[in-house]
Design a protein around this motif. Structure first.
Motif, PDB file in Angstrom:
ATOM      1  N   LYS A 106       0.596   9.265  -5.427  1.00  0.00           N
ATOM      2  CA  LYS A 106       0.973  10.538  -5.063  1.00  0.00           C
ATOM      3  C   LYS A 106       1.449  11.487  -6.159  1.00  0.00           C
ATOM      4  CE  LYS A 106       3.981  13.015  -1.780  1.00  0.00           C
ATOM      5  NZ  LYS A 106       5.173  12.719  -0.934  1.00  0.00           N
ATOM      6  N   PRO A 107       2.365  11.116  -7.357  1.00  0.00           N
ATOM      7  CA  PRO A 107       2.562  11.954  -8.205  1.00  0.00           C
ATOM      8  C   PRO A 107       1.488  12.709  -8.989  1.00  0.00           C
ATOM      9  CG  PRO A 107       4.119  10.232  -8.389  1.00  0.00           C
ATOM     10  CD  PRO A 107       3.037   9.646  -7.242  1.00  0.00           C
ATOM     11  N   TRP A 108       0.323  12.172  -8.973  1.00  0.00           N
ATOM     12  CA  TRP A 108      -0.894  12.384  -9.730  1.00  0.00           C
ATOM     13  C   TRP A 108      -1.609  13.233  -8.959  1.00  0.00           C
ATOM     14  CZ3 TRP A 108       0.459  12.097 -14.802  1.00  0.00           C
ATOM     15  CH2 TRP A 108       1.054  11.193 -15.080  1.00  0.00           C
ATOM     16  N   ILE A 109      -1.722  13.222  -7.645  1.00  0.00           N
ATOM     17  CA  ILE A 109      -2.766  13.966  -6.822  1.00  0.00           C
ATOM     18  C   ILE A 109      -2.333  14.990  -6.094  1.00  0.00           C
ATOM     19  CG2 ILE A 109      -4.371  11.889  -6.830  1.00  0.00           C
ATOM     20  CD1 ILE A 109      -3.437  11.529  -3.942  1.00  0.00           C
ATOM     21  N   LYS A 110      -3.229  16.104  -5.627  1.00  0.00           N
ATOM     22  CA  LYS A 110      -2.591  16.848  -4.146  1.00  0.00           C
ATOM     23  C   LYS A 110      -2.618  16.240  -2.963  1.00  0.00           C
ATOM     24  CE  LYS A 110      -3.513  21.379  -2.348  1.00  0.00           C
ATOM     25  NZ  LYS A 110      -4.101  22.582  -2.096  1.00  0.00           N
ATOM     26  N   HIS A 111      -1.204  15.835  -2.611  1.00  0.00           N
ATOM     27  CA  HIS A 111      -1.234  15.067  -1.605  1.00  0.00           C
ATOM     28  C   HIS A 111      -1.566  15.648  -0.046  1.00  0.00           C
ATOM     29  CE1 HIS A 111       0.932  12.356   1.552  1.00  0.00           C
ATOM     30  NE2 HIS A 111       1.140  13.453   2.136  1.00  0.00           N
ATOM     31  N   THR A 112      -2.373  14.773   0.440  1.00  0.00           N
ATOM     32  CA  THR A 112      -2.708  15.207   1.857  1.00  0.00           C
ATOM     33  C   THR A 112      -2.645  14.047   2.767  1.00  0.00           C
ATOM     34  OG1 THR A 112      -4.941  14.894   1.922  1.00  0.00           O
ATOM     35  CG2 THR A 112      -4.193  17.105   1.280  1.00  0.00           C
ATOM     36  N   ALA A 114       0.922  -1.299   0.084  1.00  0.00           N
ATOM     37  CA  ALA A 114       0.010   0.034  -0.025  1.00  0.00           C
ATOM     38  C   ALA A 114       0.780   1.294   0.130  1.00  0.00           C
ATOM     39  CB  ALA A 114      -0.948   0.048   1.293  1.00  0.00           C
ATOM     40  N   GLY A 115       1.991   1.230   0.881  1.00  0.00           N
ATOM     41  CA  GLY A 115       2.638   2.367   0.847  1.00  0.00           C
ATOM     42  C   GLY A 115       3.464   2.599  -0.513  1.00  0.00           C
ATOM     43  N   VAL A 116       4.019   1.653  -0.984  1.00  0.00           N
ATOM     44  CA  VAL A 116       4.638   1.688  -2.282  1.00  0.00           C
ATOM     45  C   VAL A 116       4.154   2.021  -3.401  1.00  0.00           C
ATOM     46  CG1 VAL A 116       5.969   0.243  -3.961  1.00  0.00           C
ATOM     47  CG2 VAL A 116       6.725  -0.035  -1.637  1.00  0.00           C
ATOM     48  N   MET A 117       2.792   1.724  -3.586  1.00  0.00           N
ATOM     49  CA  MET A 117       1.926   1.942  -4.784  1.00  0.00           C
ATOM     50  C   MET A 117       1.356   3.387  -4.599  1.00  0.00           C
ATOM     51  SD  MET A 117      -0.106  -1.640  -5.206  1.00  0.00           S
ATOM     52  CE  MET A 117      -1.136  -0.929  -6.995  1.00  0.00           C
ATOM     53  N   TYR A 118       1.298   3.782  -3.125  1.00  0.00           N
ATOM     54  CA  TYR A 118       0.678   5.071  -3.098  1.00  0.00           C
ATOM     55  C   TYR A 118       1.716   6.268  -3.609  1.00  0.00           C
ATOM     56  CZ  TYR A 118      -0.855   9.543  -1.268  1.00  0.00           C
ATOM     57  OH  TYR A 118      -1.087  10.883  -0.899  1.00  0.00           O
ATOM     58  N   PHE A 119       2.989   5.970  -2.810  1.00  0.00           N
ATOM     59  CA  PHE A 119       4.061   7.203  -3.034  1.00  0.00           C
ATOM     60  C   PHE A 119       4.563   7.151  -4.459  1.00  0.00           C
ATOM     61  CE2 PHE A 119       3.859   7.029   1.503  1.00  0.00           C
ATOM     62  CZ  PHE A 119       3.834   8.366   1.863  1.00  0.00           C
ATOM     63  N   ASP A 120       4.570   5.835  -5.037  1.00  0.00           N
ATOM     64  CA  ASP A 120       5.039   5.609  -6.333  1.00  0.00           C
ATOM     65  C   ASP A 120       4.271   5.783  -7.463  1.00  0.00           C
ATOM     66  OD1 ASP A 120       7.218   4.538  -4.620  1.00  0.00           O
ATOM     67  OD2 ASP A 120       8.265   4.074  -6.369  1.00  0.00           O
ATOM     68  N   TYR A 121       2.988   5.491  -7.360  1.00  0.00           N
ATOM     69  CA  TYR A 121       2.033   5.582  -8.390  1.00  0.00           C
ATOM     70  C   TYR A 121       0.817   6.388  -8.283  1.00  0.00           C
ATOM     71  CZ  TYR A 121       4.634   1.369  -9.607  1.00  0.00           C
ATOM     72  OH  TYR A 121       5.617   0.504 -10.069  1.00  0.00           O
TER      73      TYR A 121
END
Length: 611
Positions: free
Chosen positions: A379-385, A370-377
């Protein structure tokens, strides 16, 4: 009615005694409720911040012993509890060398790999590859981690479901759905803390179970001397030191394969690295890895020995030949019910052990994935909160958990789970180990050499493995197991197996006569040497070798930029002394990639207190 049908009916009738009792169900349900309860506590009642740092690394305040237990529990999985004894039962005791390779792996992790992660303050081990090479290298290796997770998640849960089905008769996929759902629930809610503390509970169950099986199995078989005598007669204690890489398992393939497997799975896989770097300091990580190494040795050694004890119990009266057990991976639950079925709750503890191991592996992989997929795939496409991150990771856990359940329908077709797992992970584990070691040991290699070496290694391993599987399908490779028989059932007092033989028109299975065609077997080969025939235990070693085989020569073609500076902390402590000492006025953190002025060594030693 056919012979096979009659035998199956008799087997079903005579195995009714090998079933769960009420006490066993209670023990099993208590284990599941404890795991779910831990998730509820950390999800709703724990006084912790709702941040990604808390969800993935526990605020970097995790404790040494729980992390050590968690590392052991999550890496063993149900495969170790079920398939390692089956390996010893069918092919002998050479798996011992895979276990003992951990003695070499722990120092490699402590002194070569983990210091680099701590000094660079990485929370995701693939961050290191971006620091050392570039983002593309990180993305490529991250993709291999995701691919491995997709392939392995269904296997983690299918193994214990197989065991539970063997002793209860409940549909295997129904069990898979029920237990996977609980795992998804507590992993989604509680994050890394729930994963670690459920691992502590589950690890305790695992240790209790494997010790009980070993002790009671030895007693029921007739003592240690009887076990050794029968195992020797059956050829299970014959160690193989030949150098032929086509032999299924030798001292060399087991030791070398074990070193690269454990290094890749513990030191260079995000599911474990995530827990290691959640400790406050390198000093804590070092202690945790030593404890974890001892735990691995104890539990894996007991599992390996359990297979030998199991063989001694059924020496001359094989449940596989009698048709009571359909495949070696189902032997362990049958054995447990045989030797412990009369003790209230003990079979329930064993099945809880198998599920505990599986839940540990599944939850750890889901959390890190879950962490890897969020930060690598994502997060780059959304505004992170923080809120978006937490919800995204929880959704990933649920979706991947659902995929895990569906994948069980495919895993049921595998013959040898252990062989399947080692083969699947052989595609890319060697490449991952190789590129990390390349980054830590070879300063002159740049991002071009790293990326192309990964591609080269993975493509080459896919080619070798696919052709190896084709050889299996065509019969050029055939791993027949060591022989057993059915001629001592009555003398040994194994009534359940005797009943199957005596009350049906049962005909013992005999070995097929050799076809006369050249073939590579588990223990020999009369074929001309072929790379496609090598044992699957060499795959990880070969994958790592291919990285250096490509990257080192190419580093002289794609030369590093002489003006480029690198942080010496990106290299293993053993390599830093060969880097040129920075000139006056140059930043200490950056030194040229070339030079071997051994006498001018920057003091980069790690403080023993982890500071």
């Amino acid at each position: 009615m056919s012979t096979a049908a009659t035998m199956a009916t008799a087997a079903a009738a005579t195995s009714q005694d090998l079933r769960f009792a009420i006490t066993d169900y209670v023990v099993f349900i208590v284990m599941l409720c404890a795991s779910a309860g831990i998730g509820v506590y950390f999800g709703f009642f724990s006084k912790s911040k709702n941040t990604t740092e808390e969800y993935l690394r526990g605020g970097k305040k995790m404790q040494t012993l729980p992390i050590a237990i968690s590392l052991v529990a999550s890496q063993l999985s149900g495969i170790a509890i079920m398939s390692i004894p089956a390996e010893s039962y069918t092919y002998g005791f050479n798996y011992l060398f895979v276990v003992l390779s951990m003695v070499v792996v722990v120092p490699i992790l402590i002194y070569i790999i983990v210091p680099v992660f701590y000094e660079n303050n990485v929370s995701n081990c693939y961050e290191y590859l971006e620091m050392r090479f570039n983002k593309r290298t990180r993305q490529l290796v991250t993709a291999t981690f995701v691919m491995n997770s997709f392939l392995m998640l269904p296997v983690y849960m299918f193994i214990p479901s197989l065991a539970f089905s063997q002793v209860t008769g409940i549909n295997i996929h129904l069990i898979n759905i029920m237990v996977s759902s609980i795992c998804i629930f507590y992993t989604m809610l509680g994050g890394i803390k729930a994963v670690v503390w459920t691992d502590v509970v589950q690890g305790s169950i695992m240790l209790l179970s494997v010790v009980s099986v070993g002790v009671l199995g030895t007693i029921r078989t007739g003592g240690v001397s009887t076990v050794i005598d029968y195992a020797s007669q059956g050829g299970r204690l014959n160690f193989d030191f030949r150098l032929d890489p086509r032999i299924r398992m030798t001292f060399w393939s087991a030791t070398m394969g074990g070193i690269f497997m454990w290094t890749g799975h513990i030191g260079l896989n995000q599911s474990c690295v995530q827990r290691i770097v959640s400790l406050p300091s390198y000093f804590h990580a070092k202690k945790s890895l030593i404890i974890a190494g001892i735990g691995f040795l104890i539990i894996c050694l007991l599992n390996t020995v359990s297979g030998i004890i199991m063989f001694a119990r059924y020496f001359g009266c094989d449940p596989l030949l009698a048709g009571l057990v359909s495949k070696p991976d189902k032997m362990m639950p049958f054995f447990v019910q045989d030797i412990m079925g009369h003790l209230a709750g003990m079979p329930g503890i064993f099945i809880s052990c198998v599920f505990s191991a599986a839940l540990s592996s599944l939850s750890a992989t889901l959390n890190s994935l879950a962490g890897v997929m969020y930060f690598d795939y994502i997060k780059p496409w959304i505004k992170h909160t923080e809120a978006k991150a937490n919800w995204s990771m929880k959704i990933i856990v649920v979706v991947m958990g659902g995929y895990c359940i569906l994948g069980g329908f495919m895993v049921q077709n595998f013959n040898s789970i252990l062989q399947t797992v080692v083969t699947i992970t052989g595609i890319n584990t060697g490449a991952v180990v190789g590129v990390f070691l390349l980054g830590m040991f070879v300063p002159r290699c740049n991002s071009k050499t790293a990326v192309t070496s990964i591609i080269f290694s993975v493509i080459a391993m896919v080619w070798i493995i696919v052709n190896g599987q084709i050889n299996f399908k065509t019969g050029l490779i055939k791993y027949d197991v060591l022989p057993n028989s059915l001629d001592q059932c009555e003398a040994r007092g194994l009534d359940i197996i005797s009943a199957v033989i005596n009350h049906t028109d049962f005909t013992p299975v005999t070995a097929k006569p050799p076809s006369g065609l050249p073939v590579t077997t588990a223990f020999d080969s009369n074929r001309d040497f072929s790379l496609y025939d090598i044992s699957f235990y060499w795959y990880k070693v070969l994958g790592t070798f291919l990285i250096f085989f490509w990257a080192v020569p190419m580093s002289y073609i794609w030369r590093p930029d002489e003006t480029e500076k690198q942080n010496p902390k990106l290299y293993s402590p053993f390599v830093r002394k060969y880097l040129t000492h920075p000139k006056a006025g140059q930043e200490q953190e950056e030194v040229p990639l070339r030079g071997t002025q051994v006498n001018e060594i920057p003091d980069l030693r790690i403080d023993p207190n982890g500071k």
